[in-house]
Design a protein around this motif. Structure first.
Motif, PDB file in Angstrom:
ATOM      1  N   SER A  31       0.818  -1.215   0.000  1.00  0.00           N
ATOM      2  CA  SER A  31       0.000   0.000   0.000  1.00  0.00           C
ATOM      3  C   SER A  31       0.850   1.262   0.000  1.00  0.00           C
ATOM      4  O   SER A  31       0.331   2.369  -0.176  1.00  0.00           O
ATOM      5  N   ILE A  32       2.135   1.117   0.206  1.00  0.00           N
ATOM      6  CA  ILE A  32       3.041   2.273   0.237  1.00  0.00           C
ATOM      7  C   ILE A  32       3.479   2.571  -1.196  1.00  0.00           C
ATOM      8  O   ILE A  32       3.912   1.665  -1.920  1.00  0.00           O
ATOM      9  N   PRO A  33       3.377   3.799  -1.670  1.00  0.00           N
ATOM     10  CA  PRO A  33       3.825   4.128  -3.029  1.00  0.00           C
ATOM     11  C   PRO A  33       5.283   3.720  -3.258  1.00  0.00           C
ATOM     12  O   PRO A  33       6.125   3.840  -2.355  1.00  0.00           O
ATOM     13  N   GLN A  34       5.563   3.242  -4.457  1.00  0.00           N
ATOM     14  CA  GLN A  34       6.912   2.794  -4.782  1.00  0.00           C
ATOM     15  C   GLN A  34       7.936   3.919  -4.642  1.00  0.00           C
ATOM     16  O   GLN A  34       9.069   3.696  -4.216  1.00  0.00           O
ATOM     17  N   SER A  35       7.510   5.126  -4.985  1.00  0.00           N
ATOM     18  CA  SER A  35       8.436   6.260  -4.861  1.00  0.00           C
ATOM     19  C   SER A  35       8.837   6.478  -3.399  1.00  0.00           C
ATOM     20  O   SER A  35       9.991   6.825  -3.099  1.00  0.00           O
ATOM     21  N   THR A  36       7.891   6.257  -2.479  1.00  0.00           N
ATOM     22  CA  THR A  36       8.191   6.400  -1.051  1.00  0.00           C
ATOM     23  C   THR A  36       9.113   5.296  -0.584  1.00  0.00           C
ATOM     24  O   THR A  36      10.067   5.541   0.187  1.00  0.00           O
ATOM     25  N   LEU A  37       8.871   4.057  -1.047  1.00  0.00           N
ATOM     26  CA  LEU A  37       9.748   2.937  -0.682  1.00  0.00           C
ATOM     27  C   LEU A  37      11.174   3.170  -1.183  1.00  0.00           C
ATOM     28  O   LEU A  37      12.140   2.850  -0.506  1.00  0.00           O
ATOM     29  N   THR A  38      11.286   3.743  -2.366  1.00  0.00           N
ATOM     30  CA  THR A  38      12.621   4.022  -2.919  1.00  0.00           C
ATOM     31  C   THR A  38      13.371   5.023  -2.045  1.00  0.00           C
ATOM     32  O   THR A  38      14.578   4.872  -1.796  1.00  0.00           O
ATOM     33  N   ILE A  39      12.649   6.040  -1.573  1.00  0.00           N
ATOM     34  CA  ILE A  39      13.275   7.032  -0.690  1.00  0.00           C
ATOM     35  C   ILE A  39      13.696   6.386   0.634  1.00  0.00           C
ATOM     36  O   ILE A  39      14.819   6.592   1.111  1.00  0.00           O
ATOM     37  N   LEU A  40      12.813   5.575   1.211  1.00  0.00           N
ATOM     38  CA  LEU A  40      13.076   4.974   2.519  1.00  0.00           C
ATOM     39  C   LEU A  40      14.280   4.035   2.483  1.00  0.00           C
ATOM     40  O   LEU A  40      15.055   3.974   3.443  1.00  0.00           O
ATOM     41  N   THR A  41      14.415   3.282   1.409  1.00  0.00           N
ATOM     42  CA  THR A  41      15.495   2.279   1.337  1.00  0.00           C
ATOM     43  C   THR A  41      16.730   2.817   0.627  1.00  0.00           C
ATOM     44  O   THR A  41      17.683   2.075   0.407  1.00  0.00           O
ATOM     45  N   GLY A  42      16.729   4.088   0.264  1.00  0.00           N
ATOM     46  CA  GLY A  42      17.898   4.678  -0.388  1.00  0.00           C
ATOM     47  C   GLY A  42      19.006   4.974   0.600  1.00  0.00           C
ATOM     48  O   GLY A  42      18.961   4.602   1.779  1.00  0.00           O
ATOM     49  N   THR A  43      20.006   5.682   0.122  1.00  0.00           N
ATOM     50  CA  THR A  43      21.203   5.925   0.944  1.00  0.00           C
ATOM     51  C   THR A  43      21.184   7.254   1.670  1.00  0.00           C
ATOM     52  O   THR A  43      22.135   7.559   2.404  1.00  0.00           O
ATOM     53  N   THR A  44      20.113   8.059   1.486  1.00  0.00           N
ATOM     54  CA  THR A  44      20.146   9.396   2.089  1.00  0.00           C
ATOM     55  C   THR A  44      19.082   9.626   3.159  1.00  0.00           C
ATOM     56  O   THR A  44      19.320  10.378   4.098  1.00  0.00           O
ATOM     57  N   TRP A  45      17.903   8.986   3.022  1.00  0.00           N
ATOM     58  CA  TRP A  45      16.813   9.327   3.941  1.00  0.00           C
ATOM     59  C   TRP A  45      17.146   8.935   5.382  1.00  0.00           C
ATOM     60  O   TRP A  45      17.035   9.761   6.300  1.00  0.00           O
ATOM     61  N   PHE A  46      17.554   7.697   5.618  1.00  0.00           N
ATOM     62  CA  PHE A  46      17.831   7.266   6.988  1.00  0.00           C
ATOM     63  C   PHE A  46      19.005   8.028   7.599  1.00  0.00           C
ATOM     64  O   PHE A  46      18.929   8.473   8.756  1.00  0.00           O
ATOM     65  N   PRO A  47      20.130   8.237   6.878  1.00  0.00           N
ATOM     66  CA  PRO A  47      21.226   9.026   7.463  1.00  0.00           C
ATOM     67  C   PRO A  47      20.812  10.436   7.862  1.00  0.00           C
ATOM     68  O   PRO A  47      21.221  10.936   8.910  1.00  0.00           O
ATOM     69  N   GLN A  48      19.999  11.094   7.026  1.00  0.00           N
ATOM     70  CA  GLN A  48      19.550  12.444   7.370  1.00  0.00           C
ATOM     71  C   GLN A  48      18.655  12.427   8.604  1.00  0.00           C
ATOM     72  O   GLN A  48      18.752  13.307   9.471  1.00  0.00           O
ATOM     73  N   THR A  49      17.796  11.422   8.693  1.00  0.00           N
ATOM     74  CA  THR A  49      16.913  11.309   9.856  1.00  0.00           C
ATOM     75  C   THR A  49      17.717  11.038  11.120  1.00  0.00           C
ATOM     76  O   THR A  49      17.483  11.648  12.171  1.00  0.00           O
ATOM     77  N   LEU A  50      18.669  10.126  11.020  1.00  0.00           N
ATOM     78  CA  LEU A  50      19.505   9.795  12.178  1.00  0.00           C
ATOM     79  C   LEU A  50      20.346  10.992  12.594  1.00  0.00           C
ATOM     80  O   LEU A  50      20.557  11.229  13.796  1.00  0.00           O
TER      81      LEU A  50
END
Length: 586
Positions: free
Chosen positions: A509-528
């Motif tokens: 149910s999660i848009p593919q574009s959102t999944l791509t952002i979540l599993t990419g190399t920048t979203w989690f590091p910026q959040t952390l």
């Protein structure tokens, strides 16, 4: 026959050959132990994958693999230093090489997987640590025995450069070898161990002052080992989650362990003052140079002990992914980008040693601590998406400061005691430093985990809202702070692991574009980074304060002092004619 022996006359009569034989042996031992420490640090992702351990849920194994080694060396070195004064430094140094090599071979052959494999690695690392304790308790004393007073700073500086270089050689080797097979990470120590064992048995000669009439301080050893072990065990489990808490400081066993440890540590000086042959020579602290230099060394180690871990977390978990590096490649590149720190030590270590031989250690070591404090402040001022030029300059400055401080400080301590006490003094130095290192790691981890615990859920929710995935907040905000920290330390994105455990219908149910952002190399590091950076800056400020206080104490140590010593003529052990000269006292 008793005579007053000059380090200068010993060096002259012994010639260049033997002292450089000692240097080669000690350098090999230092390289072996320092490479082993950092190569494990950088290769943990490959090791955990190799034994099929889920990194996200194995924080306890991380701590034990990293801190168990320090715990064992810190508790054993004092006793081993005293044993070397009784039975001979060379004899115990050889034993250390052999034990370390056996431990390395066992690590390479680790048979188990899963939890059993992790426990086996921890056990074999403890065997390595026993060998390292023999080596580290005697390395500085062997160099002090072999080199004259006028060259000790240079000798200890070269050894320190080799040791520090080994830490960063290990980072590079770990990144390279882990690509092929995680077992190679442990195999690399074996050639050093075999060569060092054979070389030391064939070439080293027992020239140190030995006092076989000295008795082992059994009560002191038991109390010290029990106190340090209890404290470090409490610290280790205090960093682990307990119940619903992110950390275990409220765990009754942790509280009891810390109380027992500090109570025994408080009793320890009284036991040693009454012991016939104390393992920890409290009377040596009456020597101003010995006392102030050791305290300055303790504060320096407290400041930089956790620095390596924090910088690697910053690089592997945040900066490198943000700059396009895959999570799998970050361990190797973290080692590469830490090289300016090594370069600073390599450049300044020998120079500071030679300068301290000529001008004395006081102001050289003190200025080194000032530079280290300034480097901490520069690191604290950097943003998480820093320019590498600024970061490289800051850690190069840190290397310069550490290179200026370490070898003059060690030389001043070893010169301030008599030859018969060099073994126990060497053990005391290393015990103080290793204890401070372990405490520093625990302190920095605690600061960062507490900071992430407070800020990570809010940062996660805000970040998810910014990409239109706020429905995932209840799931991803539940990532344990230790799990987030561990993920950063090992250089991997835990979001993919968490999403893979969710029901397929929910994920679809999660848009593919959102999944791509979540599993990419920048979203989690910026959040952390939003949760991590305030705590990291706080740890750097504390490191700067330790170095600043250490600089003051280093400056108070007084002018250069070399102990006037009456020793059994060690030159006769080499078939040389004894010589009588006074030791200089400046």
């Amino acid at each position: 026959m008793n005579s007053t022996v000059s380090g200068k006359s010993i060096g002259k009569k012994r010639g260049l050959d033997y002292k450089w034989v000692v240097m080669i042996n000690v350098i090999m031992s230092g390289l072996m132990s320092s490479i082993n420490g950092s190569i494990t640090l950088i290769s943990l992702p490959a090791i955990f994958n190799g034994i099929h351990i889920d990194p996200l849920n194995s924080f306890q194994y991380l701590l034990w693999i990293l801190m168990g080694y320090s715990l064992v060396t810190a508790t054993l070195m004092l006793g081993f230093g005293r044993l070397s004064d009784i039975y001979g430094r060379v004899k115990l140094f050889k034993i250390g090489f052999l034990i370390f090599t056996v431990g390395s071979i066992l690590l390479y052959l680790t048979p188990g997987t899963g939890d059993i494999g992790a426990i086996e690695i921890i056990a074999f690392r403890i065997i390595q640590a026993i060998g390292a304790a023999f080596l580290m308790a005697n390395g500085s004393a062997l160099l002090t025995d072999a080199f004259p007073v006028s060259e000790r700073g240079k000798a200890l500086g070269i050894n320190m450069v080799a040791f520090m270089s080994g830490q960063f050689i290990g980072l590079l080797l770990g990144g390279i070898l882990a690509i092929y097979d995680w077992r190679f990470v442990f195999l690399v120590s074996v050639p050093f161990g075999l060569l060092g064992t054979i070389w030391s048995f064939l070439k080293l000669k027992e020239i140190s002052y030995r006092d076989p009439n000295t008795k082992i301080d059994i009560v002191g050893n038991i109390v010290f080992v029990a106190s340090i072990t209890s404290i470090l065990l409490g610290i280790t489990y205090g960093l682990m989650p307990y119940g619903n808490d992110a950390m275990g400081w409220h765990n009754p066993w942790v509280i009891v362990s810390m109380i027992i440890g500090f109570a025994l540590l408080a009793v320890f000086p009284f036991i040693e003052n009454r012991a016939e042959n104390p393992m920890f020579r409290m009377d040596l602290f009456k020597i101003k140079m010995f006392s102030y230099a050791n305290i300055a060394g303790f504060l320096n180690a407290m400041g930089r002990g956790g620095m390596m871990f924090m910088l690697i977390i910053l690089l592997q978990g945040i900066w490198l992914p943000l700059h396009g590096y895959s999570y799998e490649s970050t361990p190797f590149w973290a080692g590469v980008y830490m090289l300016p720190l090594t370069l600073g030590v390599v450049v300044m270590g020998p120079i500071s040693g030679m300068l301290s031989d000529k001008y004395g250690p006081r102001w050289i070591a003190t200025f080194g601590m000032v530079i280290s404090a300034a480097a901490f402040l520069v690191l604290a001022a950097l943003p998480y998406d820093f320019g590498y030029l600024e970061f490289g300059a800051a850690i190069f400055m840190m290397g310069i400061g550490q290179g200026m401080f370490s070898s003059p400080n060690t030389a001043s301590i070893m010169n301030s005691v008599s030859p018969k006490d060099r073994g126990v003094a060497s053990g005391m130095i290393t015990t103080v430093i290793m204890t401070a290192f372990t405490a520093s790691m625990a302190m920095f981890f605690t600061i960062v985990i507490v900071g992430i615990t407070q800020k990570f859920p809010g940062a996660m929710t805000s970040s998810l809202a910014s990409i239109g995935a706020v429905q995932l907040a209840p799931v991803l905000s539940s990532i344990p702070p230790t799990g987030a920290l561990f993920s950063a330390f090992l250089g991997f994105n835990p979001v993919s692991t968490i999403l893979s455990a969710l029901p397929t219908q929910f994920v679809s149910s999660i848009p593919q574009s959102t999944l791509t952002i979540l599993t990419g190399t920048t979203w989690f590091p910026q959040t952390l980074a939003e949760a991590f950076m305030p705590a990291l800056r706080m740890s750097f400020y504390i490191g700067a304060a330790f170095c600043a206080i250490g600089a003051v104490l280093s400056g108070l140590r007084g002018a250069n002092y070399v102990h006037k010593m009456q020793v059994v003529d060690v030159e006769s052990n080499l078939g040389l004619e004894p010589d009588v000269m006074d030791i200089e006292e400046k």
